[in-house]
Design a protein around this motif. Structure first.
Motif, mmCIF file in Angstrom:
data_model
loop_
_atom_site.group_PDB
_atom_site.id
_atom_site.type_symbol
_atom_site.label_atom_id
_atom_site.label_comp_id
_atom_site.label_asym_id
_atom_site.label_seq_id
_atom_site.Cartn_x
_atom_site.Cartn_y
_atom_site.Cartn_z
ATOM 1 N N GLU A 35 0.759 -1.114 0.014
ATOM 2 C CA GLU A 35 0.102 0.058 -0.017
ATOM 3 C C GLU A 35 0.911 1.415 -0.067
ATOM 4 O OE1 GLU A 35 -2.241 -0.277 3.600
ATOM 5 O OE2 GLU A 35 -0.581 0.354 4.828
ATOM 6 N N PRO A 36 0.415 2.228 -0.685
ATOM 7 C CA PRO A 36 1.143 3.607 -0.407
ATOM 8 C C PRO A 36 1.280 4.122 1.017
ATOM 9 C CG PRO A 36 -1.105 3.810 -1.182
ATOM 10 C CD PRO A 36 -0.923 2.814 -0.903
ATOM 11 N N ILE A 37 2.210 4.826 1.236
ATOM 12 C CA ILE A 37 2.460 5.698 2.418
ATOM 13 C C ILE A 37 2.289 7.360 2.164
ATOM 14 C CG2 ILE A 37 3.870 6.072 4.298
ATOM 15 C CD1 ILE A 37 4.806 3.197 4.022
ATOM 16 N N PHE A 38 1.690 7.961 2.931
ATOM 17 C CA PHE A 38 1.634 9.365 2.817
ATOM 18 C C PHE A 38 2.272 9.673 4.217
ATOM 19 C CE2 PHE A 38 -1.760 7.645 0.161
ATOM 20 C CZ PHE A 38 -1.571 8.571 -0.883
ATOM 21 N N SER A 39 2.995 10.932 4.172
ATOM 22 C CA SER A 39 3.496 11.632 5.479
ATOM 23 C C SER A 39 2.549 11.992 6.593
ATOM 24 C CB SER A 39 4.485 12.493 4.976
ATOM 25 O OG SER A 39 4.992 13.107 6.219
ATOM 26 N N PRO A 40 2.700 11.382 7.581
ATOM 27 C CA PRO A 40 1.895 11.966 8.800
ATOM 28 C C PRO A 40 2.118 13.328 9.271
ATOM 29 C CG PRO A 40 3.031 10.384 9.682
ATOM 30 C CD PRO A 40 3.496 10.508 7.843
ATOM 31 N N MET A 41 3.252 13.932 8.872
ATOM 32 C CA MET A 41 3.652 15.297 9.394
ATOM 33 C C MET A 41 4.604 15.991 8.366
ATOM 34 S SD MET A 41 6.591 13.395 11.811
ATOM 35 C CE MET A 41 7.455 15.081 12.093
ATOM 36 N N ASP A 42 5.016 17.247 8.695
ATOM 37 C CA ASP A 42 6.111 17.755 8.044
ATOM 38 C C ASP A 42 7.303 17.372 8.552
ATOM 39 O OD1 ASP A 42 4.002 19.413 6.906
ATOM 40 O OD2 ASP A 42 4.027 20.986 8.275
ATOM 41 N N VAL A 43 8.346 17.398 7.608
ATOM 42 C CA VAL A 43 9.568 16.981 8.081
ATOM 43 C C VAL A 43 10.667 18.042 7.028
ATOM 44 C CG1 VAL A 43 11.618 15.482 7.919
ATOM 45 C CG2 VAL A 43 9.046 14.691 8.440
ATOM 46 N N PRO A 44 11.299 18.967 7.896
ATOM 47 C CA PRO A 44 11.414 19.064 9.243
ATOM 48 C C PRO A 44 10.082 19.682 9.945
ATOM 49 C CG PRO A 44 13.413 19.894 8.179
ATOM 50 C CD PRO A 44 12.381 19.616 7.072
ATOM 51 N N SER A 45 9.792 19.376 11.130
ATOM 52 C CA SER A 45 8.770 19.987 11.631
ATOM 53 C C SER A 45 8.856 21.355 12.317
ATOM 54 C CB SER A 45 8.322 19.194 12.798
ATOM 55 O OG SER A 45 9.357 18.692 13.757
ATOM 56 N N PHE A 46 10.177 21.837 11.951
ATOM 57 C CA PHE A 46 10.234 23.464 12.271
ATOM 58 C C PHE A 46 11.554 23.685 11.634
ATOM 59 C CE2 PHE A 46 12.467 20.191 15.155
ATOM 60 C CZ PHE A 46 13.845 20.809 15.191
ATOM 61 N N CYS A 135 9.343 16.871 3.144
ATOM 62 C CA CYS A 135 7.906 16.523 3.114
ATOM 63 C C CYS A 135 7.138 17.048 3.765
ATOM 64 C CB CYS A 135 7.751 15.063 2.788
ATOM 65 S SG CYS A 135 8.022 14.373 4.426
ATOM 66 N N GLN A 136 5.772 17.415 3.302
ATOM 67 C CA GLN A 136 4.733 17.952 4.047
ATOM 68 C C GLN A 136 3.731 17.078 4.586
ATOM 69 O OE1 GLN A 136 3.437 21.336 2.057
ATOM 70 N NE2 GLN A 136 5.433 22.350 2.148
ATOM 71 N N ASN A 137 2.922 17.188 5.435
ATOM 72 C CA ASN A 137 1.876 16.566 5.899
ATOM 73 C C ASN A 137 0.828 16.029 4.775
ATOM 74 O OD1 ASN A 137 -0.252 15.138 7.291
ATOM 75 N ND2 ASN A 137 -0.585 16.720 8.744
ATOM 76 N N GLY A 138 0.722 14.685 4.404
ATOM 77 C CA GLY A 138 -0.210 14.410 3.343
ATOM 78 C C GLY A 138 0.673 13.904 1.999
ATOM 79 N N ASP A 139 1.886 14.083 2.016
ATOM 80 C CA ASP A 139 2.501 13.939 0.782
ATOM 81 C C ASP A 139 2.582 12.510 0.577
ATOM 82 O OD1 ASP A 139 2.944 16.708 0.278
ATOM 83 O OD2 ASP A 139 4.983 16.793 0.731
ATOM 84 N N LEU A 140 2.757 12.149 -0.432
ATOM 85 C CA LEU A 140 2.992 10.567 -0.899
ATOM 86 C C LEU A 140 4.595 10.559 -1.101
ATOM 87 C CD1 LEU A 140 2.315 7.933 -2.203
ATOM 88 C CD2 LEU A 140 2.650 8.797 -4.496
ATOM 89 N N LEU A 155 13.625 7.009 5.424
ATOM 90 C CA LEU A 155 12.670 7.930 5.158
ATOM 91 C C LEU A 155 11.530 7.927 6.035
ATOM 92 C CD1 LEU A 155 11.516 10.184 3.415
ATOM 93 C CD2 LEU A 155 11.110 8.393 1.776
ATOM 94 N N LEU A 156 10.906 6.450 6.009
ATOM 95 C CA LEU A 156 9.830 6.298 6.707
ATOM 96 C C LEU A 156 9.965 6.551 8.341
ATOM 97 C CD1 LEU A 156 8.464 3.021 4.904
ATOM 98 C CD2 LEU A 156 7.801 5.395 4.576
ATOM 99 N N ALA A 157 11.120 6.155 8.792
ATOM 100 C CA ALA A 157 11.407 6.358 10.241
ATOM 101 C C ALA A 157 11.440 7.949 10.652
ATOM 102 C CB ALA A 157 12.665 6.059 10.505
ATOM 103 N N SER A 158 11.993 8.830 9.547
ATOM 104 C CA SER A 158 12.101 10.291 9.846
ATOM 105 C C SER A 158 10.431 11.002 9.916
ATOM 106 C CB SER A 158 12.656 10.715 8.551
ATOM 107 O OG SER A 158 11.620 11.108 7.479
#
Length: 391
Positions: A35-46, A135-140, A155-158
């Motif tokens: 399945e695809p994974i979408f980022s649950p957050m902004d990285v960096p978050s600040f 990446c931003q929240n919601g990005d594939l 990448l996924l751990a980040s």
């Protein structure tokens, strides 16, 4: 007999339902996402510093700053910087309010609570990693079918992913037939040979991420072979059988498969080694019966079994598992069959090794793949391109 290409074509056309499982991120190394994974957050978050240096509010021509504090990585500051002020900042630390640029420490001269630098060494936004730059929240961030390499895991751990949905590996029943086969670690009896096929196949399967493997030693008795196949079909997704598939008086595998209602896809391929190869299936299981000689077993596994397993695990183009490389020396083929030769790559060329007999494992200690000599090719010259299947 059918050709090598036809055998592969038949296997590619066999469709089975894919099985999925959820694994921890670390356990999923080498698997493929189902399945695809979408980022649950902004990285960096600040917004944070990309350098050890000094954070400040950039303006044209500024060359000195008043040092008013320090921000290490993992800490934040309540300071709101005014024009002409700076804080000592470290890589990864949050950028304080009122600042937008970092000048690296190597470019600065510090005198008391003042820092000086050449205006040419700074520009607006320099050395600041902006929020959401990766990446931003919601990005594939990972498509379905992506291989979970160490880089992908990073990448996924980040973004905080701890588990992933992946294609499952098959449960494999490995049936080793032959009264003459004796397990390693025992004193070899006269007329017996050690079980080389079982450990080799188990190692190859393990390298592919297959963990659920059951190995069964089967004697050359018709009832035992039939019963062993029946029990394997009750449990496994994939059944691999070595030996007993030819036409000798003690070869009962083909009959056992028929009595257990395994549908034959093909039997015998115009190749050497591994001519008496059987492939069959039930509604949801695949069965390969491989010849007993080690070179035949490993050649058939590489060319047919491994691509089929990889396809079930989510690999794409799994049957195009070769590259064209030049031969290091000429080779004469005396048979009108497709021939697979144990070979090694040296200086970008395919070097065919000595010891090509079906029983001979010596070359396997040095070989890193098979070279394919096409059917009907009486002689392949030095420098001619051949398909090379890397292990």
């Amino acid at each position: 007999m059918i050709t090598v290409d036809k055998a592969k074509e038949i296997l590619q056309s066999q469709k089975f339902p894919t099985v999925e499982e959820r694994l921890s991120l670390i356990q999923a190394r080498g698997r493929f996402l189902s399945e695809p994974i979408f980022s649950p957050m902004d990285v960096p978050s600040f917004d944070n510093s990309a350098m050890d240096g000094y954070a400040f509010s950039w303006s044209e021509g500024i060359n000195s700053l008043e040092l008013v504090g320090e921000v290490p990585a993992g800490k934040s500051s309540d300071l709101i910087l005014k024009s002409g002020q700076a804080v000592r900042i470290f890589t990864g630390a949050p950028i304080p309010k009122g600042s937008d640029t970092v000048v690296q420490q190597e470019k600065v001269r510090k005198e008391g609570d003042k820092v000086f630098f050449d205006p040419a060494d700074s520009n607006l936004g320099m050395h600041v990693r902006k929020k959401g730059a990766q990446c931003q929240n919601g990005d594939l961030i990972a498509q379905k079918g992506s291989l979970l390499t160490p880089g992908m895991i990073s990448l996924l751990a980040s973004v905080g992913v701890t588990e992933v949905q992946v294609y499952a590996t098959p449960k494999v029943a490995l049936l080793i037939t032959g009264d003459e086969i004796q397990e390693i670690g025992t004193n070899l009896s006269h007329g017996h040979i050690y079980n080389a096929n079982g450990p080799a196949l188990t190692a190859w399967l393990s390298d592919m991420g297959v963990k659920d493997i059951r190995t069964i030693k089967v004697n050359d008795e018709k009832s035992e072979v039939i019963d062993s196949v029946k029990k394997a079909l009750e449990w496994a997704d994939l059944i691999l059988i070595t030996g007993g598939i030819s036409v000798g008086d003690y070869d009962f595998v083909k009959q056992a498969l028929s009595e257990n209602r395994v549908k034959e896809l093909f039997y015998k391929v115009s190749q050497r080694p591994g001519k008496p190869l059987f492939a069959g299936r039930t509604s949801s299981q695949m069965v390969f019966a491989l010849p007993g000689n080690p070179a035949s077993v490993l050649s058939c596994f590489m060319n047919y079994v491994k691509p089929w397993i990889r396809g079930q695990m989510g690999y794409s183009n799994t049957w195009e598992n070769w590259e064209l490389l030049p031969m290091a020396q000429s080779h004469v083929s005396k048979v009108r069959l497709t021939v697979f030769l144990k070979s090694k790559i040296r200086n970008g060329k395919v070097e065919v090794l000595t010891g090509q007999e079906s029983f001979n494992l010596f070359a396997f200690g040095e070989a890193d793949g098979f070279a394919e000599i096409p059917m009907g090719s009486e002689e392949i010259g030095s420098g001619d391109l051949v398909k090379f299947y890397k292990w």
